[in-house]
Design a protein around this motif. Structure first.
Motif, mmCIF file in Angstrom:
data_model
loop_
_atom_site.group_PDB
_atom_site.id
_atom_site.type_symbol
_atom_site.label_atom_id
_atom_site.label_comp_id
_atom_site.label_asym_id
_atom_site.label_seq_id
_atom_site.Cartn_x
_atom_site.Cartn_y
_atom_site.Cartn_z
ATOM 1 N N SER A 33 4.408 3.069 -8.886
ATOM 2 C CA SER A 33 3.106 2.673 -9.414
ATOM 3 C C SER A 33 3.240 1.362 -10.188
ATOM 4 O O SER A 33 4.236 1.131 -10.876
ATOM 5 N N LEU A 34 2.245 0.523 -10.075
ATOM 6 C CA LEU A 34 2.220 -0.707 -10.859
ATOM 7 C C LEU A 34 2.412 -0.412 -12.334
ATOM 8 O O LEU A 34 3.112 -1.144 -13.044
ATOM 9 N N HIS A 90 -11.921 6.778 -3.446
ATOM 10 C CA HIS A 90 -11.990 6.880 -1.989
ATOM 11 C C HIS A 90 -11.905 5.541 -1.273
ATOM 12 O O HIS A 90 -12.328 5.416 -0.132
ATOM 13 N N ALA A 91 -11.379 4.512 -1.910
ATOM 14 C CA ALA A 91 -11.181 3.225 -1.254
ATOM 15 C C ALA A 91 -9.845 3.215 -0.524
ATOM 16 O O ALA A 91 -8.842 3.731 -1.022
ATOM 17 N N GLU A 92 -9.844 2.617 0.664
ATOM 18 C CA GLU A 92 -8.603 2.540 1.434
ATOM 19 C C GLU A 92 -7.641 1.527 0.828
ATOM 20 O O GLU A 92 -6.426 1.727 0.804
ATOM 21 N N SER A 93 -8.194 0.411 0.348
ATOM 22 C CA SER A 93 -7.365 -0.637 -0.230
ATOM 23 C C SER A 93 -8.231 -1.541 -1.093
ATOM 24 O O SER A 93 -9.456 -1.412 -1.110
ATOM 25 N N LEU A 94 -7.574 -2.460 -1.793
ATOM 26 C CA LEU A 94 -8.279 -3.450 -2.593
ATOM 27 C C LEU A 94 -8.184 -4.818 -1.928
ATOM 28 O O LEU A 94 -7.169 -5.152 -1.316
ATOM 29 N N ASN A 95 -9.234 -5.590 -2.063
ATOM 30 C CA ASN A 95 -9.198 -6.999 -1.694
ATOM 31 C C ASN A 95 -8.029 -7.666 -2.424
ATOM 32 O O ASN A 95 -7.716 -7.314 -3.559
ATOM 33 N N MET A 148 -5.022 4.394 -6.710
ATOM 34 C CA MET A 148 -6.454 4.422 -6.413
ATOM 35 C C MET A 148 -6.885 5.872 -6.224
ATOM 36 O O MET A 148 -6.847 6.404 -5.112
ATOM 37 N N PRO A 149 -7.265 6.552 -7.320
ATOM 38 C CA PRO A 149 -7.635 7.960 -7.210
ATOM 39 C C PRO A 149 -8.970 8.194 -6.513
ATOM 40 O O PRO A 149 -9.304 9.333 -6.180
ATOM 41 N N LEU A 162 0.809 -1.220 0.000
ATOM 42 C CA LEU A 162 0.000 0.000 0.000
ATOM 43 C C LEU A 162 0.840 1.267 0.000
ATOM 44 O O LEU A 162 0.457 2.281 -0.582
ATOM 45 N N GLU A 163 2.003 1.203 0.656
ATOM 46 C CA GLU A 163 2.876 2.376 0.744
ATOM 47 C C GLU A 163 4.043 2.274 -0.235
ATOM 48 O O GLU A 163 5.084 2.905 -0.042
#
Length: 267
Positions: free
Chosen positions: A200-201, A240-245, A237-238, A195-196
């Motif tokens: 970028s992928l 408002h999601a904190e993270s992805l499953n 992730m531009p 996450l940090e």
């Protein structure tokens, strides 16, 4: 009809008790070296991959089903078909509705991957749905080698098999791997989702030999594996999601690899 057909009508039969243990208990499945396939689709996928069942348990109410009959014609002579009342099938299976059939297949022993073969590396994935979905995406994206840590949920559990939708039979799945050793020996690039992450992928070249590393649903990738990474990558992730499953993150990464490979193909 070349196969042998038997009938079991008592839920107290020793074979039924053993079958129930295999459905419910991962330790028992590992001990016996088998996996339990529930339903027509998974059995057909196993046959398509040249992996015939050792034993087939048939729900007697589905014995005349056209797809079941088609599968039975493909059974080798060594297979024993056990006819069960639907009431017993309902007790044995973990499904809400009893399946048409259950089959027992041997757990495969895949060959060791080539040192430069692209791979998905999974550390301590616990949710069967997540693991099955990742396997399905790996199969769809053309990455055949999948390495699992000792802390992953049983990859051949009925729930993971159902979520994988037949992906197990086109992949080389390596269980209980020492991931740190394996990554150290890998000759390609090692990319860890983080996450940090600083990169970028979408800035990474995924077209060559690459190991895509994904971690536990709650804890993420361990510090030991993070330390081995050539790059710690994040998925932008531009919104408002904190993270992805983790299964979603793996899907994004695997199909970004597909997109890059398509982009470099000659016209």
């Amino acid at each position: 009809m070349l196969y042998t057909v038997k009938t079991i009508s008592s839920p107290h039969n020793d074979e039924i008790k053993q079958l129930t243990r295999l459905v419910q208990n991962s330790r028992e499945r590992r001990k016996q070296g088998v996996m339990v396939l529930e339903g027509i689709h998974l059995t057909a996928a196993a046959l398509d991959a040249g992996q015939p069942p050792q034993r087939l348990y048939l729900n007697e109410t589905a014995s005349a089903h056209p797809e079941v009959q088609a599968l039975l014609t493909r059974m080798p002579a060594a297979v024993t078909v056990i006819m069960l009342p639907e009431s017993i099938m309902a007790k044995v299976s973990a499904l809400a509705s009893p399946p048409e059939l259950l089959t027992l297949c041997q757990r495969p022993c895949p060959p060791q991957p080539a040192p430069d073969a692209a791979r998905v590396v999974l550390e301590d994935i616990q949710d069967p749905g997540n693991l099955g979905t990742i396997l399905r995406c790996a199969a769809a994206s053309g990455v055949r080698e999948v390495l699992l840590s000792k802390g992953c949920v049983d990859v051949y559990s009925p729930k993971v098999l159902r979520a994988g939708m037949g992906a197990h039979f086109v992949l080389h799945i390596h269980e209980q791997v020492d991931l740190a050793v394996s990554l150290t020996q890998f000759s390609g690039r090692k990319l860890v989702t983080y996450l940090e992450g600083s990169s970028s992928l979408y800035s990474q070249d995924l077209t060559g030999p690459v190991a895509l590393v994904f971690g536990n649903e709650g804890a993420g990738v361990s510090p030991a594996l993070l330390a081995l990474a050539d790059a710690r990558v994040r998925i932008p992730m531009p919104g408002h999601a904190e993270s992805l499953n983790v299964a979603m993150a793996a899907t994004v990464c695997l199909f970004e690899r597909v997109r890059q490979q398509e982009a470099v193909k000659p016209c």
